[in-house]
Every structure is written in structure tokens, then in C-alpha cells.
Design a protein around this motif. Sequence first.
Motif, PDB file in Angstrom:
ATOM      1  N   LYS A 129     -43.799 -18.320 -19.456  1.00  0.00           N
ATOM      2  CA  LYS A 129     -43.886 -17.236 -20.430  1.00  0.00           C
ATOM      3  C   LYS A 129     -44.532 -16.006 -19.807  1.00  0.00           C
ATOM      4  N   THR A 130     -43.899 -14.854 -20.035  1.00  0.00           N
ATOM      5  CA  THR A 130     -44.490 -13.580 -19.610  1.00  0.00           C
ATOM      6  C   THR A 130     -43.766 -12.433 -20.300  1.00  0.00           C
ATOM      7  N   ASP A 131     -44.499 -11.361 -20.551  1.00  0.00           N
ATOM      8  CA  ASP A 131     -43.917 -10.141 -21.108  1.00  0.00           C
ATOM      9  C   ASP A 131     -43.614  -9.117 -20.012  1.00  0.00           C
ATOM     10  N   LEU A 132     -43.899  -9.503 -18.762  1.00  0.00           N
ATOM     11  CA  LEU A 132     -43.707  -8.587 -17.635  1.00  0.00           C
ATOM     12  C   LEU A 132     -42.351  -8.823 -16.988  1.00  0.00           C
ATOM     13  N   ASP A 133     -41.670  -7.757 -16.663  1.00  0.00           N
ATOM     14  CA  ASP A 133     -40.379  -7.871 -15.975  1.00  0.00           C
ATOM     15  C   ASP A 133     -40.531  -7.757 -14.461  1.00  0.00           C
ATOM     16  N   HIS A 134     -41.451  -6.886 -14.059  1.00  0.00           N
ATOM     17  CA  HIS A 134     -41.581  -6.597 -12.632  1.00  0.00           C
ATOM     18  C   HIS A 134     -43.002  -6.085 -12.385  1.00  0.00           C
ATOM     19  N   LEU A 135     -43.692  -6.684 -11.418  1.00  0.00           N
ATOM     20  CA  LEU A 135     -45.061  -6.254 -11.120  1.00  0.00           C
ATOM     21  C   LEU A 135     -45.355  -6.508  -9.650  1.00  0.00           C
ATOM     22  N   LEU A 136     -45.685  -5.435  -8.919  1.00  0.00           N
ATOM     23  CA  LEU A 136     -45.946  -5.560  -7.485  1.00  0.00           C
ATOM     24  C   LEU A 136     -47.398  -5.932  -7.203  1.00  0.00           C
ATOM     25  N   VAL A 137     -47.566  -6.917  -6.332  1.00  0.00           N
ATOM     26  CA  VAL A 137     -48.885  -7.403  -5.919  1.00  0.00           C
ATOM     27  C   VAL A 137     -48.829  -7.675  -4.416  1.00  0.00           C
ATOM     28  N   PRO A 138     -49.889  -7.346  -3.648  1.00  0.00           N
ATOM     29  CA  PRO A 138     -49.900  -7.700  -2.219  1.00  0.00           C
ATOM     30  C   PRO A 138     -49.904  -9.220  -2.056  1.00  0.00           C
ATOM     31  N   LEU A 139     -48.837  -9.770  -1.487  1.00  0.00           N
ATOM     32  CA  LEU A 139     -48.694 -11.221  -1.393  1.00  0.00           C
ATOM     33  C   LEU A 139     -48.227 -11.644  -0.014  1.00  0.00           C
ATOM     34  N   ASN A 140     -48.640 -12.854   0.352  1.00  0.00           N
ATOM     35  CA  ASN A 140     -47.972 -13.589   1.414  1.00  0.00           C
ATOM     36  C   ASN A 140     -47.200 -14.682   0.681  1.00  0.00           C
ATOM     37  N   VAL A 141     -45.898 -14.513   0.575  1.00  0.00           N
ATOM     38  CA  VAL A 141     -45.083 -15.344  -0.312  1.00  0.00           C
ATOM     39  C   VAL A 141     -45.192 -16.840  -0.022  1.00  0.00           C
ATOM     40  N   PRO A 142     -45.039 -17.300   1.252  1.00  0.00           N
ATOM     41  CA  PRO A 142     -45.118 -18.754   1.493  1.00  0.00           C
ATOM     42  C   PRO A 142     -46.456 -19.361   1.047  1.00  0.00           C
ATOM     43  N   LEU A 143     -47.545 -18.657   1.338  1.00  0.00           N
ATOM     44  CA  LEU A 143     -48.857 -19.211   0.979  1.00  0.00           C
ATOM     45  C   LEU A 143     -49.098 -19.144  -0.538  1.00  0.00           C
ATOM     46  N   TYR A 144     -48.672 -18.059  -1.164  1.00  0.00           N
ATOM     47  CA  TYR A 144     -48.839 -17.952  -2.621  1.00  0.00           C
ATOM     48  C   TYR A 144     -48.032 -19.043  -3.325  1.00  0.00           C
ATOM     49  N   ASN A 145     -46.770 -19.233  -2.903  1.00  0.00           N
ATOM     50  CA  ASN A 145     -45.948 -20.283  -3.513  1.00  0.00           C
ATOM     51  C   ASN A 145     -46.569 -21.662  -3.317  1.00  0.00           C
ATOM     52  N   TRP A 146     -47.195 -21.843  -2.161  1.00  0.00           N
ATOM     53  CA  TRP A 146     -47.886 -23.115  -1.900  1.00  0.00           C
ATOM     54  C   TRP A 146     -49.003 -23.331  -2.916  1.00  0.00           C
ATOM     55  N   SER A 147     -49.723 -22.281  -3.239  1.00  0.00           N
ATOM     56  CA  SER A 147     -50.813 -22.376  -4.224  1.00  0.00           C
ATOM     57  C   SER A 147     -50.275 -22.782  -5.599  1.00  0.00           C
ATOM     58  N   ILE A 148     -49.194 -22.123  -6.023  1.00  0.00           N
ATOM     59  CA  ILE A 148     -48.607 -22.446  -7.326  1.00  0.00           C
ATOM     60  C   ILE A 148     -48.145 -23.905  -7.342  1.00  0.00           C
ATOM     61  N   GLU A 149     -47.477 -24.329  -6.277  1.00  0.00           N
ATOM     62  CA  GLU A 149     -46.995 -25.706  -6.215  1.00  0.00           C
ATOM     63  C   GLU A 149     -48.145 -26.707  -6.251  1.00  0.00           C
ATOM     64  N   ASN A 150     -49.224 -26.415  -5.540  1.00  0.00           N
ATOM     65  CA  ASN A 150     -50.382 -27.314  -5.545  1.00  0.00           C
ATOM     66  C   ASN A 150     -50.971 -27.455  -6.942  1.00  0.00           C
ATOM     67  N   LEU A 151     -51.109 -26.336  -7.638  1.00  0.00           N
ATOM     68  CA  LEU A 151     -51.697 -26.362  -8.973  1.00  0.00           C
ATOM     69  C   LEU A 151     -50.789 -27.097  -9.956  1.00  0.00           C
ATOM     70  N   VAL A 152     -49.477 -26.861  -9.860  1.00  0.00           N
ATOM     71  CA  VAL A 152     -48.541 -27.550 -10.752  1.00  0.00           C
ATOM     72  C   VAL A 152     -48.529 -29.050 -10.458  1.00  0.00           C
ATOM     73  N   LYS A 153     -48.516 -29.410  -9.177  1.00  0.00           N
ATOM     74  CA  LYS A 153     -48.520 -30.837  -8.815  1.00  0.00           C
ATOM     75  C   LYS A 153     -49.802 -31.528  -9.269  1.00  0.00           C
ATOM     76  N   ASN A 154     -50.940 -30.828  -9.164  1.00  0.00           N
ATOM     77  CA  ASN A 154     -52.197 -31.399  -9.650  1.00  0.00           C
ATOM     78  C   ASN A 154     -52.119 -31.667 -11.150  1.00  0.00           C
ATOM     79  N   GLY A 155     -51.510 -30.706 -11.892  1.00  0.00           N
ATOM     80  CA  GLY A 155     -51.343 -30.900 -13.330  1.00  0.00           C
ATOM     81  C   GLY A 155     -50.459 -32.086 -13.640  1.00  0.00           C
ATOM     82  N   ILE A 156     -49.378 -32.249 -12.866  1.00  0.00           N
ATOM     83  CA  ILE A 156     -48.469 -33.384 -13.063  1.00  0.00           C
ATOM     84  C   ILE A 156     -49.195 -34.698 -12.786  1.00  0.00           C
ATOM     85  N   ASP A 157     -49.990 -34.730 -11.707  1.00  0.00           N
ATOM     86  CA  ASP A 157     -50.761 -35.938 -11.383  1.00  0.00           C
ATOM     87  C   ASP A 157     -51.764 -36.260 -12.484  1.00  0.00           C
ATOM     88  N   ALA A 158     -52.399 -35.207 -13.049  1.00  0.00           N
ATOM     89  CA  ALA A 158     -53.399 -35.422 -14.109  1.00  0.00           C
ATOM     90  C   ALA A 158     -52.759 -35.999 -15.374  1.00  0.00           C
TER      91      ALA A 158
END
Length: 381
Positions: free
Chosen positions: A265-294
Motif C-alpha cells: 500500500k502506498t499513495d506515492l507514484d514516484h519518489l527519488l531516494v539515494p539508493l544502492n539497489v542490490p543492498l536495499y532490496n536485500w534489506s527488504i527481503e531480509n525483513l520480509v523473510k524474518n516476518g515469514i519465519d515469525a
Amino acid sequence: MYFSTRQKAPNIILLTAAFVLVSLILWNTNSFFKKFKEEERLKMEIWATAQLELIQSPVDQELGNLTLKVLGNNTSTPMILVNEEGSIKSLNIPQEKQTDTTYLQEKIQEFKNENQPIEIIQGGELLETLYYGNSEVLNKLKYYPLALLLIIFLFGAVIFFFFRTNKASEQNKLWAGMAKETAHQIGTPLTSLLGWNELLKTEAINPDITIEIEKDIDRLQTITERFSKIGSTPELKPQDIVAETQKAYDYLKKRSSKLIDFSFKTDLDHLLVPLNVPLYNWSIENLVKNGIDAMKGKGSIALQIELKGNYVSILISDTGHGIPKSEHTNIFNPGVTTKKRGWGLGLSLVKRIIEEYHKGKIRVLTSNKGGTVMQILLKII
């Protein structure tokens, strides 16, 4: 605390030398304090002798210069004289307190605890009793060992945290080295897989097979890139946080159990943030996987993106068993895990990626038996 074999001997010598030095300083200070106290006692005995001479001298007789000098020279040591009739006379006591009987009686008791009273006797008869306290200099000197001990404690704390930080730094270098070596080792078979997949495309097989193999190879390349960036400063580029988060989220959604309900869910269509995409995606995946394990593979995972002033807030919530409040900070430390089988590295990596590399913030926003909400805050451009 762990020291390497090469470090251990110098560290022990250093700590022993510091302990011996401090012990000598304490012993010397204590000796000086005792000597100073004895000197002050001698000074008060001389003063008491001069006071006896004053009592003995006739009213019309002039006192010697030495006696007057002794009696008038003591301006630092607080004293209270009590004669045989109970009359009280105070010296070097605040002017406003000299008529306060209750205060003077309390001071007499205090002086008795500090120093043995001196009796002024003539012909076997007690004329006056001199109660005296420690001078201002002696009182300051009395607390000097305590100040020194505090300094020693702080010195020890600095040494402890120095070696602890040094140990953490060594561990970080070790993990970074292992991560880079893992990336290097994966690279060789990955290149081979690319070649084999190209060969398979020339064979008469279902093209869907090679397409799926390509997806897995791309995934391995992403993992290799992530590991290769650990321990080095990653490059940040303006990226669409909404699109990149959606991409990482959808990848996990397609590969997770059907018993898990995913929502974005989000009301934002487009928002620029300084990112390193591979590492940021890794963070999201880790947090989601932790939630699934919990949730033990069954429940709801929700991701929400919203603006918070100059920051974008990414909320990842689950319906798992929750995290005890006492562990809300500790779970980001290496080696801390709530799982029976876990290394405790996932959240520490996420914290490093978000806070050290992206200069953002991550925390446990809320957690109870009904689930946990993790929050990532990243500054927008």
C-alpha cells in the motif's frame, strides 16, 4: 574479551603496569594524607599549649609575641572550645552560626568523629576541651583518592571499549572478507552456468526451462553483487523507492507459500531516494523473510510506503509471535536471533545497510503477540 596470541602479552603488560602505577599513586596519596593529618594534629596541640598560656597569664600581663602569633595564626582549621562550665567558643566557624547552639553541638559531634579532642589541663584539672575539624585543604585531599579511583575506572572503561571496538572491527573485517570470498567463489560456477544455459538454448527443449534458468542465474548474480559490496562503500544513485521496493516485494511474493497473504500500500507514484539497489532490496527481503519465519509460514505480510517530512517511511508488518520489548534494540546486534536455527546476521546486515550505507534509520516500531512492525526511514532527495 578475546585477544589474539600476538596481542595478549603486550596488553597484559600494559594493564599490569597501569595497575601498579595507580596502586603506587594511591599508596603515596594515602601516606601523604596521614602525614598531613599528623602535622595538623601537632599544630592544634601547639595551639592548645598557647591557649593554656593565655588562661594562666594574669589579666594585666602581656603575652609573648610567640603565643599571640600561634593563637592568631590559625585561620583555616575550624575549632570549638568548651570550658569546664560548658561555655562554648568557636573559631573559624561562619559568623552567622557562632550563636547557634544546635549547630555548634552538631559540629562538636562531627569534630569528635574526625579528630580526637585535645584536653587543656592545668594541675590535673580540666580547664577546656578543644574540638577541631579538618581544614579545607585536608578535606579536599581526603576526596582525592576517590577522584583518582574514578579516573582509574574511566581509564579502564576506555581500555575495555577500545579492545571491544577493536574486536568488533576485526570481526567486521572477517565477515567482509568472507562475503567477498563467497562472491568470488560463486562467480566461477555462475559463469559456467551461463555457458551451459546458452548451450541448452540450441537444443530442442522447452524454452520455458531456459527462461527459468536465466531467472535463477540473474538471482545468483544479484546475490554475488550483494556479497561483493559488503565491507566497501557502495555507490548511491537517485532511484525510485516505490518501484524498487515493489520489485523486491513482488519477487518474494511469487516465491512464498500461498498460505501467506501479501499486501502493498502506498499513495506515492514516484519518489527519488539515494539508493544502492542490490543492498536495499536485500534489506527488504531480509525483513520480509524474518516476518515469514515469525509467522511460521502462515499469516499476513503488509508493506506500506508513506512520507514523513523529509523522510520516506517503509513499514513492514507481520502477524507473527512478536519480539519482547527488551530485545527491540538487541536484535540488530550480530549473533542475536529469536530463531532456534539462525546465525543472527540478517538484521545486523540490514542495520548496516540502512544506517551506515544509506544514512537512514531502522527500528522496531511496534511489537506484541499479534505481530511486529519494522520501520525504515530514508531521506528523500
